[in-house]
Design a protein around this motif. Sequence first.
Motif, short mmCIF file in Angstrom:
data_model
loop_
_atom_site.label_atom_id
_atom_site.label_comp_id
_atom_site.label_asym_id
_atom_site.label_seq_id
_atom_site.Cartn_x
_atom_site.Cartn_y
_atom_site.Cartn_z
N SER A 39 0.83 -1.22 0.00
CA SER A 39 0.00 0.00 0.00
C SER A 39 0.86 1.26 0.00
CB SER A 39 -0.92 0.03 1.23
OG SER A 39 -1.81 -1.05 1.19
N ASP A 40 1.89 1.28 0.83
CA ASP A 40 2.79 2.44 0.85
C ASP A 40 3.50 2.60 -0.48
OD1 ASP A 40 2.06 3.07 3.45
OD2 ASP A 40 3.82 2.10 4.35
N ASP A 43 1.14 4.14 -3.01
CA ASP A 43 0.93 5.58 -2.81
C ASP A 43 2.00 6.42 -3.50
OD1 ASP A 43 -1.33 5.09 -1.29
OD2 ASP A 43 -0.29 5.32 0.64
N SER A 46 1.71 6.92 -9.62
CA SER A 46 0.42 7.33 -10.20
C SER A 46 -0.13 6.16 -11.03
CB SER A 46 0.59 8.58 -11.06
OG SER A 46 1.52 8.34 -12.09
N PHE A 49 -3.31 0.29 -7.34
CA PHE A 49 -2.75 -0.65 -6.38
C PHE A 49 -2.46 -1.98 -7.07
CE2 PHE A 49 -3.35 -4.06 -3.27
CZ PHE A 49 -2.48 -3.67 -2.26
#
Length: 114
Positions: A39-40, A43, A46, A49
């Motif tokens: 997840s990090d 982030d 662009s 996920f």
Amino acid sequence: MVVRIALSDAEVDRVFHALADATRRDIVRRTLVGSSSVSDLADAYSMSFAAVQKHVAVLEGAGLVSKEARGRTRIVRAEPGQLARVRDLLDAYGDLWRGRIDRLDTLLDTDKEQ
């Protein structure tokens, strides 16, 4: 000179395929600094996920990163041992080509003297 490596041809193909993509190279760089959740990592880009998950899967298939489950979170970390094997391969090829260039220089110098 024959280059002997600790990686099979298939492993070499997977590693260089994985490292051919800028996002995957960046994921390796980030995880060398410290472990990170998928997840990090997602982030930081662009893209979706799911796209980052696919990049991580390619890196994992090449042995460049590993994932560990911590509850519902997947932690990604670099695999320095695999990176060292890749570096050894590149060093061996560098030695091979430096030796060939040195022999060519010697041959040209000898030819020039005659």
